[in-house]
Write a protein that holds these residues in place. Structure first.
Motif, PDB file in Angstrom:
ATOM      1  N   THR A  27      40.198  24.164  36.420  1.00  0.00           N
ATOM      2  CA  THR A  27      38.786  23.908  36.680  1.00  0.00           C
ATOM      3  C   THR A  27      38.639  22.745  37.644  1.00  0.00           C
ATOM      4  OG1 THR A  27      38.111  24.714  34.495  1.00  0.00           O
ATOM      5  CG2 THR A  27      36.545  23.338  35.694  1.00  0.00           C
ATOM      6  N   ASP A  45      28.948  34.986  47.778  1.00  0.00           N
ATOM      7  CA  ASP A  45      30.251  34.804  47.142  1.00  0.00           C
ATOM      8  C   ASP A  45      31.273  35.783  47.710  1.00  0.00           C
ATOM      9  OD1 ASP A  45      29.746  36.620  43.992  1.00  0.00           O
ATOM     10  OD2 ASP A  45      29.451  37.183  46.085  1.00  0.00           O
ATOM     11  N   MET A  86      35.026  34.815  47.699  1.00  0.00           N
ATOM     12  CA  MET A  86      35.801  34.641  46.462  1.00  0.00           C
ATOM     13  C   MET A  86      36.883  35.712  46.437  1.00  0.00           C
ATOM     14  SD  MET A  86      34.529  32.081  44.706  1.00  0.00           S
ATOM     15  CE  MET A  86      34.183  32.099  42.951  1.00  0.00           C
ATOM     16  N   ASP A 138      38.536  38.487  40.986  1.00  0.00           N
ATOM     17  CA  ASP A 138      37.834  38.163  39.738  1.00  0.00           C
ATOM     18  C   ASP A 138      38.409  36.963  39.010  1.00  0.00           C
ATOM     19  OD1 ASP A 138      37.139  41.634  38.839  1.00  0.00           O
ATOM     20  OD2 ASP A 138      36.201  40.238  40.247  1.00  0.00           O
ATOM     21  N   ARG A 139      39.578  36.537  39.396  1.00  0.00           N
ATOM     22  CA  ARG A 139      40.157  35.367  38.731  1.00  0.00           C
ATOM     23  C   ARG A 139      39.400  34.087  39.096  1.00  0.00           C
ATOM     24  NH1 ARG A 139      44.484  33.649  40.355  1.00  0.00           N
ATOM     25  NH2 ARG A 139      44.662  34.714  42.366  1.00  0.00           N
ATOM     26  N   SER A 147      35.857  32.038  39.678  1.00  0.00           N
ATOM     27  CA  SER A 147      34.439  32.019  39.336  1.00  0.00           C
ATOM     28  C   SER A 147      33.888  30.633  39.629  1.00  0.00           C
ATOM     29  CB  SER A 147      34.215  32.384  37.870  1.00  0.00           C
ATOM     30  OG  SER A 147      34.827  31.440  37.025  1.00  0.00           O
ATOM     31  N   LYS A 152      30.242  28.041  39.175  1.00  0.00           N
ATOM     32  CA  LYS A 152      28.945  27.844  38.557  1.00  0.00           C
ATOM     33  C   LYS A 152      28.299  26.581  39.096  1.00  0.00           C
ATOM     34  CE  LYS A 152      30.090  30.052  34.146  1.00  0.00           C
ATOM     35  NZ  LYS A 152      30.185  29.887  32.672  1.00  0.00           N
ATOM     36  N   LYS A 208      36.417  27.703  38.940  1.00  0.00           N
ATOM     37  CA  LYS A 208      37.427  27.966  37.927  1.00  0.00           C
ATOM     38  C   LYS A 208      38.353  29.082  38.375  1.00  0.00           C
ATOM     39  CE  LYS A 208      36.101  27.527  33.741  1.00  0.00           C
ATOM     40  NZ  LYS A 208      35.461  27.693  32.405  1.00  0.00           N
TER      41      LYS A 208
END
Lengths: 112, 117
Positions: free
Chosen positions: B20, B57, B60, B63-64, B66, B68, B78
């Protein structure tokens, strides 16, 4: 897909020399062109921003030009100093959600 | 102002672990960007927020990853699970945007150097 190219990847000059760093971009629908400086291990610092309606911007010993028709921008550094040694990146903003497309940068070394 | 603040500055982790990264933008700025820099690919935009809402996005990688932005003063990126190919320097940048401002300089943080073993 827009691309930004900076050649050469590295440049070494003696102190006091005037020099030009080149940047080429493929998307002529440019919104603005920005030049950044990056010191080793650090983040990017904005140097100059040229709007699409402008042809050049100046800040101290730095002068950046923009030629949309040829897809080129140059960063001119007058009377270079060892403290100018860094990596210089240009970035194109085409107005798509403030998305900047960066070149890979030119690493400049100014020899005392 | 202290500028854009990122933490940690360095992170070494093992493959498969969750990572993170944190960012505090310049107070008053309403746009926040996450970038990744590698020798091979240079600087790439991962995701962009405006007024805490993700706008783009498309950068990116999978999917690993993310991101916020729960409020105007904090954002996280993350990676779960992390992989060796995620090793890079991750930068956060912020700017102030009024409509489609044409003087929209981005201010970068010092970056987080991530090494996944």
């Amino acid at each position: 897909k827009q691309e930004v190219t900076q050649i050469p990847a590295a440049l070494s000059v003696p102190e006091g020399e005037n020099l030009v760093l080149n940047c080429s971009f493929t998307d002529s629908a440019i919104y603005n062109l920005q030049w950044f400086r990056q010191d080793p291990g650090k983040g990017l610092t904005s140097l100059l921003l040229i709007q699409s309606s402008q042809r050049e911007q100046t800040s101290g010993r730095l002068n950046a030009s923009l030629d949309k028709s040829s897809g080129r921008s140059t960063l001119y550094i007058a009377a270079s100093q060892p403290g100018d040694s860094a990596t210089y990146l240009c970035a194109e903003d085409t107005g798509a959600n403030s998305k900047l497309t960066f070149g890979k940068g030119i690493t400049l070394s100014v020899r005392p | 102002d202290a500028g854009v603040i990122q933490s940690p500055r360095h992170e070494v982790t093992e493959m498969g672990q969750e990572v993170t990264l944190r960012c505090k933008p310049i107070s008053g700025h309403n746009s926040l960007f996450w970038y990744r820099q590698t020798m091979m690919r240079g600087l790439e935009l991962l995701i962009y927020f405006n007024n805490n809402v993700p706008i783009d996005d498309s950068g990116m990688p999978e999917d690993r990853f993310s991101a916020k932005m729960p409020n105007a003063s904090f954002s996280t990126l993350k990676i779960q699970p992390s992989e060796p190919r995620d090793s890079a320097v991750y930068f956060c940048a912020s700017s102030l945007r009024f409509g489609r401002s044409i003087q929209e300089t981005q201010y970068f943080g010092p970056g987080t150097r991530l090494l996944v073993l």
